[in-house]
Design a protein around this motif. Structure first.
Motif, PDB file in Angstrom:
ATOM      1  N   ASP A  93       0.805  -1.147   0.001  1.00 17.85           N
ATOM      2  CA  ASP A  93       0.171   0.075   0.147  1.00 17.85           C
ATOM      3  C   ASP A  93       0.853   1.198  -0.042  1.00 17.85           C
ATOM      4  O   ASP A  93       1.852   1.368   0.679  1.00 17.85           O
ATOM      5  CB  ASP A  93      -0.933  -0.080   1.166  1.00 17.85           C
ATOM      6  N   ASP A  95       0.724   3.843   1.664  1.00 18.48           N
ATOM      7  CA  ASP A  95       0.938   4.470   2.966  1.00 18.48           C
ATOM      8  C   ASP A  95       1.964   3.640   3.872  1.00 18.48           C
ATOM      9  O   ASP A  95       2.443   3.879   4.820  1.00 18.48           O
ATOM     10  CB  ASP A  95      -0.421   4.505   3.839  1.00 18.48           C
ATOM     11  N   TYR A  98       7.136   4.520  -0.181  1.00 19.61           N
ATOM     12  CA  TYR A  98       6.943   5.658  -1.162  1.00 19.61           C
ATOM     13  C   TYR A  98       6.981   5.104  -2.384  1.00 19.61           C
ATOM     14  O   TYR A  98       7.607   4.186  -2.808  1.00 19.61           O
ATOM     15  CB  TYR A  98       8.225   6.546  -0.907  1.00 19.61           C
ATOM     16  N   LEU A 123       3.724   5.368   8.140  1.00 17.61           N
ATOM     17  CA  LEU A 123       3.390   6.680   7.474  1.00 17.61           C
ATOM     18  C   LEU A 123       1.741   6.832   7.955  1.00 17.61           C
ATOM     19  O   LEU A 123       1.552   8.294   7.979  1.00 17.61           O
ATOM     20  CB  LEU A 123       3.508   6.965   6.060  1.00 17.61           C
ATOM     21  N   LYS A 124       1.049   6.222   8.205  1.00 10.99           N
ATOM     22  CA  LYS A 124      -0.424   6.448   8.652  1.00 10.99           C
ATOM     23  C   LYS A 124      -0.804   5.097   9.571  1.00 10.99           C
ATOM     24  O   LYS A 124      -0.435   4.051   9.457  1.00 10.99           O
ATOM     25  CB  LYS A 124      -1.115   6.326   7.701  1.00 10.99           C
ATOM     26  N   PHE A 128      -2.641  -2.228   6.756  1.00  9.71           N
ATOM     27  CA  PHE A 128      -2.109  -1.989   5.507  1.00  9.71           C
ATOM     28  C   PHE A 128      -1.981  -3.253   4.754  1.00  9.71           C
ATOM     29  O   PHE A 128      -1.276  -4.190   5.587  1.00  9.71           O
ATOM     30  CB  PHE A 128      -1.251  -0.915   5.454  1.00  9.71           C
TER      31      PHE A 128
END
Length: 244
Positions: A93, A95, A98, A123-124, A128
């Motif tokens: 994913d 998130d 990168y 990152l979140k 995921f």
């Protein structure tokens, strides 16, 4: 299966009657060369597709916000023939990594293995997926491309950032437990809450003189806050949701 953009088959079909009608050495050599490239490429592509193996492992299945981990891919060539230009595509994913799709172009000798890895980052917050990955290749002339898709989904959970407790006990200019608040904007003068003993620093206008005279000591009025902020904390206690 990917289709070849160019093919030697039409050229081979065109040269075949010429080789039969005009048995010149150059024409026969061209016909034999095209036959070798076409038949050899087909056999080579099928063999490499059958003997190529890719497996994926996620050493870390949980991260804290801002923490880094990695995903590892093991590429194997179980054939004695070299495997040239294998393209491995993994799909985490956006998130987690990168750029989303991670691509690797590798060439392996006969019976060779190689480990590939790429970083993932929290990152979140949330859960995921690292979705299915694809392995593709072709013969040396690109006549017989192939690809295989592995439908394997791995879950990586990103937890909220953890703060030390000593960083929470600060004065945020709002009522917090029994701490005295010096900012009257959070108190409603029309809503009396009670009285308490006078403390150093209390303003004189807050002293309740009648109650103080009756009690024989200074007492001050306490007011109810004019702003109430409520916080709801949800805790998941369902044990099967956690992989211990």
């Amino acid at each position: 299966m990917r289709k070849s953009k160019t093919s030697l088959l039409p050229l081979f079909i065109l040269v075949t009657p010429l080789a039969l009608l005009y048995p010149l050495p150059a024409v026969r050599l061209l016909w034999a060369l095209l036959l070798t490239i076409y038949a050899g490429g087909r056999l080579y592509s099928g063999r490499i597709k059958k003997c190529s193996r890719v497996s994926r492992t996620t050493p870390v299945d949980r991260l804290f916000f801002g923490e880094e981990g990695f995903v590892e891919l093991l590429v194997e060539n179980n054939s004695r023939l070299p495997a040239a230009n294998l393209l491995v595509e993994d799909r985490p994913d956006f998130d987690l990594a990168y750029g989303g799709v991670q691509r690797f172009l590798v060439s392996l000798a006969g019976r060779e293995k190689r480990r590939l890895r790429y970083p993932v980052r929290g990152l979140k917050r949330g859960q995921f997926l690292v979705r299915g990955y694809t392995v593709s290749g072709s013969d040396l002339f690109g006549q017989f491309p192939w690809d295989t898709f592995h439908n394997k989904n791995d879950i990586i959970t990103v937890y909220p950032r953890i703060f030390p407790l000593h960083g929470l006990f600060r004065n945020y200019r709002q009522p917090f437990g029994s701490l005295r608040n010096k900012y009257p904007i959070f108190e409603d003068p029309s809503r009396s809450e009670g009285i308490r003993p006078w403390q150093s620093g209390d303003p004189l206008r807050r002293i309740n003189w009648k109650q103080s005279a009756r009690a024989g000591s200074l007492l001050v009025n306490t007011l109810m806050p004019s702003i109430s902020r409520r916080t709801l904390l949800l805790v998941n206690l369902h044990e099967p949701d956690y992989n211990f």
